[in-house]
Design an enzyme around this catalytic site. Structure first.
Site, short mmCIF file in Angstrom:
data_model
loop_
_atom_site.label_atom_id
_atom_site.label_comp_id
_atom_site.label_asym_id
_atom_site.label_seq_id
_atom_site.Cartn_x
_atom_site.Cartn_y
_atom_site.Cartn_z
N TYR A 122 37.74 12.86 -16.82
CA TYR A 122 36.44 12.96 -17.49
C TYR A 122 35.40 13.61 -16.59
O TYR A 122 34.61 14.45 -17.02
CB TYR A 122 35.95 11.58 -17.95
CG TYR A 122 34.54 11.63 -18.51
CD1 TYR A 122 34.26 12.38 -19.66
CD2 TYR A 122 33.50 10.95 -17.90
CE1 TYR A 122 32.96 12.43 -20.17
CE2 TYR A 122 32.21 11.00 -18.40
CZ TYR A 122 31.94 11.75 -19.54
OH TYR A 122 30.66 11.81 -20.04
N TYR A 183 22.22 11.30 -15.17
CA TYR A 183 22.99 10.26 -14.47
C TYR A 183 23.12 10.64 -13.00
O TYR A 183 23.36 11.81 -12.68
CB TYR A 183 24.41 10.14 -15.05
CG TYR A 183 24.59 9.40 -16.35
CD1 TYR A 183 23.58 8.65 -16.95
CD2 TYR A 183 25.83 9.45 -16.99
CE1 TYR A 183 23.79 7.97 -18.15
CE2 TYR A 183 26.06 8.77 -18.20
CZ TYR A 183 25.03 8.04 -18.77
OH TYR A 183 25.26 7.39 -19.95
N ARG A 196 21.29 12.07 -26.61
CA ARG A 196 21.74 10.87 -27.34
C ARG A 196 21.78 11.09 -28.85
O ARG A 196 22.50 10.38 -29.56
CB ARG A 196 20.82 9.68 -27.03
CG ARG A 196 20.77 9.31 -25.56
CD ARG A 196 22.05 8.65 -25.09
NE ARG A 196 22.01 8.42 -23.63
CZ ARG A 196 23.06 8.07 -22.91
NH1 ARG A 196 24.25 7.89 -23.49
NH2 ARG A 196 22.95 7.90 -21.62
N GLU A 304 33.14 2.50 -28.46
CA GLU A 304 32.11 3.53 -28.58
C GLU A 304 31.95 3.83 -30.08
O GLU A 304 32.94 3.86 -30.81
CB GLU A 304 32.54 4.79 -27.81
CG GLU A 304 31.52 5.91 -27.87
CD GLU A 304 31.90 7.08 -26.94
OE1 GLU A 304 32.18 6.83 -25.75
OE2 GLU A 304 31.91 8.22 -27.42
C1 3EB Z 1 27.78 7.39 -22.14
O1 3EB Z 1 26.78 7.01 -22.74
C2 3EB Z 1 29.09 7.06 -22.78
O2 3EB Z 1 30.38 13.20 -22.09
O3 3EB Z 1 29.94 14.09 -24.03
C3 3EB Z 1 29.07 9.27 -24.86
C4 3EB Z 1 28.79 10.43 -25.58
C5 3EB Z 1 29.69 9.37 -23.63
C6 3EB Z 1 29.12 11.67 -25.07
C7 3EB Z 1 30.04 13.10 -23.28
C8 3EB Z 1 30.02 10.63 -23.12
C9 3EB Z 1 29.74 11.77 -23.84
O4 3EB Z 1 27.73 7.98 -21.05
C10 3EB Z 1 30.04 8.15 -22.83
#
Ligand code: 3EB
Length: 311
Positions: A122, A183, A196, A304
């Protein structure tokens, strides 16, 4: 021989799960994007754009048109470093969608939690994707990132579907979660490239894409080892995103709108508990819901949930 009405009613573009490998199958003017993650319950086929029509090919992406939306899909073999495969796939995706805004991307990443030379697949995927976005969109690329999801699958191909259009969408963040594109490096050398949620319209109809949402507050995983705690945190994040997207507390449940949910479970055995919980407050009769077994991008995450709302 199918009768003509059946042929005409069949969607031109649909997504199917539980495939042996990621592949695009075309027959009788219909495309099925076959994805290798196990279907658990709900609709067998995902049909978000029932009126989609073929719109050619670009950079190895098959394209479809639904109203003013462009839908594109492709697979990319991963031989060796997933970062290289992700970068190449995203270079193609960003060329195929050039001149439009991206609204939503679904990513299916083979063996998402496995490691190659110490790097989780990932995280390698995130690095390649981020480099491709920066290359195509420039230094301010983080302001142009669409809603997305990235979950695991089996096999050796990355598989993506994008939705793009000509409107300038509103990208939404959750004030209780650090923006994924910010992040810190403890989650990977390049941050994940998504927002989001995306709020937009097509032909006057509202369109809201809520990204894959999990038990993360700030940038930390919540409820490690507890399905119930992760579910509560995920539902709380979803509620906040629904509000921020202008859909009230419960995804426009009171309005004339089509609602599509996908629920990804790391452990198939968690299905009864998850289903009972989300049917209590999230899902209502008439919603389309698909439950799938998938590894999630952090090894400690168990669930998820994503949502798509269309007026
Ligand atoms: C997160 O909130 C959970 O890498 O495209 C959620 C939605 C998540 C999209 C992405 C990863 C992705 O980090 C994981």
């Amino acid at each position: 021989m199918p009768v003509l009405s059946e042929v005409c009613n069949a969607p031109v573009f649909s997504v199917e799960f539980s495939a042996a490998t990621a592949e695009i199958s075309r027959a009788n003017g219909q495309t099925t994007f076959c994805l290798p993650l196990p279907w658990l319950e709900g609709d067998l086929t995902e049909i978000l754009f029932r009126d989609a029509q073929p719109a050619g090919e670009a950079h190895g992406f098959l394209l479809y048109q639904s109203g003013g939306l462009t839908i594109g899909c492709a697979v990319q073999p991963v031989d060796g470093n997933p970062a290289t495969a992700a970068r190449e796939l995203y270079r193609r995706l960003l060329r195929a969608s050039a001149g439009q805004s991206l609204y939503r991307i679904w990513n299916y990443v083979p063996e998402i939690n496995a490691r190659l030379e110490g790097i989780e697949n990932y995280r390698a995927f995130c690095a390649g994707r981020s480099h491709a976005f920066e290359e195509a969109y420039g230094a301010n690329f983080k302001q142009l990132l669409p809603a997305a999801s990235a979950v695991g699958c089996t096999g050796r191909h990355l598989a993506v579907i994008f939705v793009a259009g000509h409107a300038t969408p509103r990208y939404v963040e959750n004030p209780e979660q650090v923006a994924a594109y910010l992040y810190p490096p403890e989650h990977g050398v390049r941050s994940p490239s998504f927002s989001r949620a995306t709020v937009t319209t097509d032909a006057g109809r509202p369109l809201v894409f809520i990204s894959g949402t999990a038990a993360i507050k700030g940038h930390a995983t919540v409820g490690i080892g507890s399905l119930a705690e992760q579910l509560e945190c995920t539902l709380d994040n979803l509620q906040i995103l629904s509000q921020r997207a202008g859909c009230g507390e419960s995804f426009a449940a009171d309005r004339e709108i089509s609602r599509y949910f996908k629920v990804y479970l790391r452990r198939a055995a968690d299905l009864p508990e998850v289903r009972a919980r989300i049917e209590r407050t999230l899902v209502q009769p008439g919603d389309r819901v698909i439950y799938l077994q998938a590894d999630i991008c952090r090894a400690e995450l168990l669930v998820e949930i994503e949502a798509t709302l269309m007026g």
